[in-house]
Scaffold this active site. Structure first.
Site, PDB file in Angstrom:
ATOM      1  N   HIS A  73     -16.077 -15.016  90.917  1.00  0.00           N
ATOM      2  CA  HIS A  73     -16.241 -15.715  89.783  1.00  0.00           C
ATOM      3  C   HIS A  73     -14.676 -17.380  90.331  1.00  0.00           C
ATOM      4  O   HIS A  73     -13.796 -16.869  90.801  1.00  0.00           O
ATOM      5  CB  HIS A  73     -15.320 -15.282  88.823  1.00  0.00           C
ATOM      6  CG  HIS A  73     -16.056 -14.781  88.123  1.00  0.00           C
ATOM      7  ND1 HIS A  73     -17.569 -14.125  87.324  1.00  0.00           N
ATOM      8  CD2 HIS A  73     -16.402 -12.996  88.442  1.00  0.00           C
ATOM      9  CE1 HIS A  73     -18.169 -13.367  86.895  1.00  0.00           C
ATOM     10  NE2 HIS A  73     -17.561 -12.402  88.189  1.00  0.00           N
ATOM     11  N   LEU A  74     -15.491 -18.495  90.600  1.00  0.00           N
ATOM     12  CA  LEU A  74     -14.977 -19.729  91.165  1.00  0.00           C
ATOM     13  C   LEU A  74     -13.829 -20.917  89.238  1.00  0.00           C
ATOM     14  O   LEU A  74     -13.559 -21.496  89.728  1.00  0.00           O
ATOM     15  CB  LEU A  74     -15.921 -20.369  91.975  1.00  0.00           C
ATOM     16  CG  LEU A  74     -15.697 -18.949  92.774  1.00  0.00           C
ATOM     17  CD1 LEU A  74     -16.354 -20.281  94.146  1.00  0.00           C
ATOM     18  CD2 LEU A  74     -14.613 -19.518  93.961  1.00  0.00           C
ATOM     19  N   ARG A  75     -14.754 -20.273  88.863  1.00  0.00           N
ATOM     20  CA  ARG A  75     -14.234 -20.497  87.103  1.00  0.00           C
ATOM     21  C   ARG A  75     -14.712 -22.480  86.791  1.00  0.00           C
ATOM     22  O   ARG A  75     -13.919 -22.799  85.596  1.00  0.00           O
ATOM     23  CB  ARG A  75     -12.877 -20.057  87.460  1.00  0.00           C
ATOM     24  CG  ARG A  75     -12.558 -18.972  87.337  1.00  0.00           C
ATOM     25  CD  ARG A  75     -12.843 -18.612  86.728  1.00  0.00           C
ATOM     26  NE  ARG A  75     -12.294 -16.975  86.132  1.00  0.00           N
ATOM     27  CZ  ARG A  75     -12.660 -15.744  85.506  1.00  0.00           C
ATOM     28  NH1 ARG A  75     -14.033 -15.363  85.566  1.00  0.00           N
ATOM     29  NH2 ARG A  75     -12.333 -14.182  85.889  1.00  0.00           N
ATOM     30  N   ASN A 105     -20.405 -17.953  84.651  1.00  0.00           N
ATOM     31  CA  ASN A 105     -19.940 -17.952  84.044  1.00  0.00           C
ATOM     32  C   ASN A 105     -18.634 -18.407  83.580  1.00  0.00           C
ATOM     33  O   ASN A 105     -17.560 -18.443  83.479  1.00  0.00           O
ATOM     34  CB  ASN A 105     -19.630 -16.330  83.217  1.00  0.00           C
ATOM     35  CG  ASN A 105     -18.317 -15.554  84.227  1.00  0.00           C
ATOM     36  OD1 ASN A 105     -18.652 -15.634  85.175  1.00  0.00           O
ATOM     37  ND2 ASN A 105     -17.787 -14.816  83.653  1.00  0.00           N
ATOM     38  N   HIS A 190     -25.666  -7.250  85.452  1.00  0.00           N
ATOM     39  CA  HIS A 190     -24.485  -6.718  84.891  1.00  0.00           C
ATOM     40  C   HIS A 190     -24.812  -5.688  83.902  1.00  0.00           C
ATOM     41  O   HIS A 190     -25.097  -6.118  83.026  1.00  0.00           O
ATOM     42  CB  HIS A 190     -23.606  -7.885  84.520  1.00  0.00           C
ATOM     43  CG  HIS A 190     -21.992  -7.316  83.371  1.00  0.00           C
ATOM     44  ND1 HIS A 190     -21.456  -7.997  84.068  1.00  0.00           N
ATOM     45  CD2 HIS A 190     -21.882  -6.727  82.606  1.00  0.00           C
ATOM     46  CE1 HIS A 190     -20.417  -7.536  83.005  1.00  0.00           C
ATOM     47  NE2 HIS A 190     -21.147  -6.432  82.041  1.00  0.00           N
ATOM     48  N   ASP A 316     -15.652  -9.003  93.098  1.00  0.00           N
ATOM     49  CA  ASP A 316     -15.626  -9.301  91.948  1.00  0.00           C
ATOM     50  C   ASP A 316     -14.415  -9.606  91.247  1.00  0.00           C
ATOM     51  O   ASP A 316     -13.721 -10.064  90.705  1.00  0.00           O
ATOM     52  CB  ASP A 316     -16.410  -8.126  91.008  1.00  0.00           C
ATOM     53  CG  ASP A 316     -16.233  -8.539  89.037  1.00  0.00           C
ATOM     54  OD1 ASP A 316     -16.598 -10.218  89.225  1.00  0.00           O
ATOM     55  OD2 ASP A 316     -16.613  -7.458  88.194  1.00  0.00           O
ATOM     56  N   PHE A 334     -10.705  -9.246  81.105  1.00  0.00           N
ATOM     57  CA  PHE A 334     -10.829  -8.210  82.285  1.00  0.00           C
ATOM     58  C   PHE A 334     -11.032  -9.489  83.305  1.00  0.00           C
ATOM     59  O   PHE A 334     -11.610 -10.039  83.137  1.00  0.00           O
ATOM     60  CB  PHE A 334     -12.279  -7.888  81.512  1.00  0.00           C
ATOM     61  CG  PHE A 334     -12.530  -6.813  80.907  1.00  0.00           C
ATOM     62  CD1 PHE A 334     -11.884  -5.220  80.660  1.00  0.00           C
ATOM     63  CD2 PHE A 334     -13.170  -6.940  79.521  1.00  0.00           C
ATOM     64  CE1 PHE A 334     -12.396  -4.677  79.844  1.00  0.00           C
ATOM     65  CE2 PHE A 334     -13.535  -6.127  78.211  1.00  0.00           C
ATOM     66  CZ  PHE A 334     -12.971  -5.045  78.845  1.00  0.00           C
ATOM     67  N   GLY A 335     -10.255  -8.325  84.281  1.00  0.00           N
ATOM     68  CA  GLY A 335     -10.410  -9.384  85.667  1.00  0.00           C
ATOM     69  C   GLY A 335      -9.362  -8.846  86.872  1.00  0.00           C
ATOM     70  O   GLY A 335      -8.494  -8.943  86.051  1.00  0.00           O
TER      71      GLY A 335
END
Ligand code: DOR
Ligand code: ZN
EC number: 3.5.2.3
Length: 445
Positions: A73-75, A105, A190, A316, A334-335
């Site tokens: 996830h690079l946001r 996402n 997912h 992840d 979460f993460g």
């Protein structure tokens, strides 16, 4: 031109595992062979003088094809306070990843061609790890309408996923897999049934009861894994299951593979290293989705990884701000932030404990992801792109905001000294990191 000498070379695709030299020219591997003499090197590289060849001493180190992480996830766009494509791809290089697949996402969600191209271009601009976009399966992650898959594939996507959220509507998933059959591009699922997961924050069991935290039952994942492999069987579409975390999921995938279903799966190292027992009310860095497994689940995950049921490792990598992750456990997002610590974590907790061999790690984190997602790399075969990692099993580093490139510090390893780090990362023949320092605009070797 590069001559990497005397390294312990691991290249499972060529069944190579031993001390070797590797030669690189014009961004491509020219040769990987036993100890070479200067004359051999000049001949193979078609060079006149040894002065034109950069020599790297690899004694006591491992050399392997760059790791390929299919779940990051690079946001960017939209949540750059957590991470952006530049910081994330720099973190990847420090961690030994030469290719990363960016999840959709973001804000807005990557569900059209323009955004897909944006992610790809930002990756190119950062000029660190190769960044491959994953686009959403459904527009806005709403689960109602499929994205324009063909158009998005032209824009450079390598997979589709609503990761972060399960696709609740079975017909929508069936349709996505029908298209996956046509495009040959995998759908990454997912697996999380919202009605079962509810507002849970950790794995449901004795520990969640003891801590007084709402639990997520294992079935929230495995019910959807069962659904999706049946839909993949019916449609013939390519399915990849993200972050498998329960023994039932492993069992279902094992059976599905026996039935000939086109399914692959990944496990995240944090699910192999930590358990529900590690969760503490005061440290949300252990809060992740799917939640940390029970001891029994963890054994099944490792078994699945070793017997080929689970095809690959994936991080992840899920950065969040300090402010968010220092909230009370139930309220934090979460993460786990992983790119820069995960190889050392796997080295210390799995390899040095004899649970998995270095050769297996490379097969699971480079060869298999390249094959499944149709990406270049994953081998040191002559003619392949020169994506390489030189790894020092003895190198120690303190994990802190100062030593990391990522913008976030939500890792359980913060403040710890870890062992086993890449000391050189090469992408397409360009040295992007040497001696733990990133190098911008380096000449091609
Ligand atoms: O822990 C997680 N964090 N799991 C997910 O599925 C999403 C991710 C995120 O985006 O933060
Ligand atoms: Zn994810």
């Amino acid at each position: 031109m590069l001559w990497i000498k005397n390294a312990y070379v691991i290249d499972p695709a060529q069944r190579l595992s031993g001390i070797n030299d590797v030669l690189v020219k014009d961004g491509v591997i020219v040769k990987s062979a036993g100890s070479l003499q200067p004359a051999d090197v000049l001949e193979a590289l078609e060079a006149q003088r040894l002065d034109d060849v950069l020599q790297v001493e690899g004694e006591g180190k491992y050399l392997f094809p760059g790791l390929i992480d299919v779940h990051v996830h690079l946001r960017e766009p939209g949540q750059e306070e957590k991470e952006d494509i530049r910081s994330g791809s720099r973190a990847a290089i420090k961690g030994g990843f030469t290719s990363i697949l960016a999840m959709a996402n973001t804000t807005p969600i990557v569900d059209n061609r323009a955004l897909t191209e944006f992610v790809r271009l930002q990756g190119e601009r950062a000029a660190m790890a190769r960044v491959y976009p994953i686009a959403a399966v459904t527009k806005g992650f709403l689960g109602k309408e499929l994205v324009e898959m063909m158009d998005i594939l032209d824009g450079g996507a390598v997979a589709f996923s609503d990761d972060g959220k399960g696709i609740q509507n079975a017909e929508m998933m069936r349709l996505a897999l029908e298209y996956a059959k046509l495009t040959g591009c995998p759908i990454i699922s997912h697996c999380e049934d919202d009605s079962l997961a509810g507002h849970g924050v950790m794995r449901k069991g004795e520990m969640s009861a003891r801590l007084g935290l709402r639990g997520i039952p294992a079935s929230a994942e495995s019910v959807m894994v069962a659904r999706d492999v049946l839909l993949a069987a019916e449609t013939g579409g390519k399915l990849h299951i993200a972050h498998v975390s329960t023994k039932e999921s492993v069992q279902i995938i094992r059976e599905a593979k026996k039935m000939g279903v086109d399914v692959t799966a990944e496990v995240n190292p944090h699910h192999l290293i930590f358990m529900d027992k590690d969760v503490s009310l005061t440290d949300a860095s252990y809060k992740v989705n799917p939640p940390l497994p029970s001891a029994e689940d963890q054994i099944a995950l490792l078994e699945g990884l070793l017997d080929g049921t689970i095809d690959m490792l994936a991080t992840d990598h899920a950065p969040h701000t300090w402010e968010e992750k220092t909230r009370p456990f139930a309220e934090a997002p979460f993460g786990i932030n992983a790119l820069e610590t995960v190889l050392a974590a796997v080295w210390q907790n799995l390899v040095l404990k004899g649970k998995i061999t270095p050769d297996q790690v490379i097969a699971l984190w480079s060869v298999n992801p390249a094959r499944r997602f149709g990406l270049p790399g994953g081998t040191l075969r002559p003619g392949s792109q020169a994506d390489l990692v030189l790894f020092d099993p003895e190198y120690r580093e303190m994990i802190s905001a100062e030593t990391m490139e990522t913008k976030s510090q939500n890792t359980p390893f913060l403040g710890q000294e870890m062992q086993g780090f890449p000391v050189m990362t090469i992408v397409g023949g360009k040295i992007r990191m040497a001696g733990r320092k990133l190098l911008d605009n380096k000449e091609e070797a």
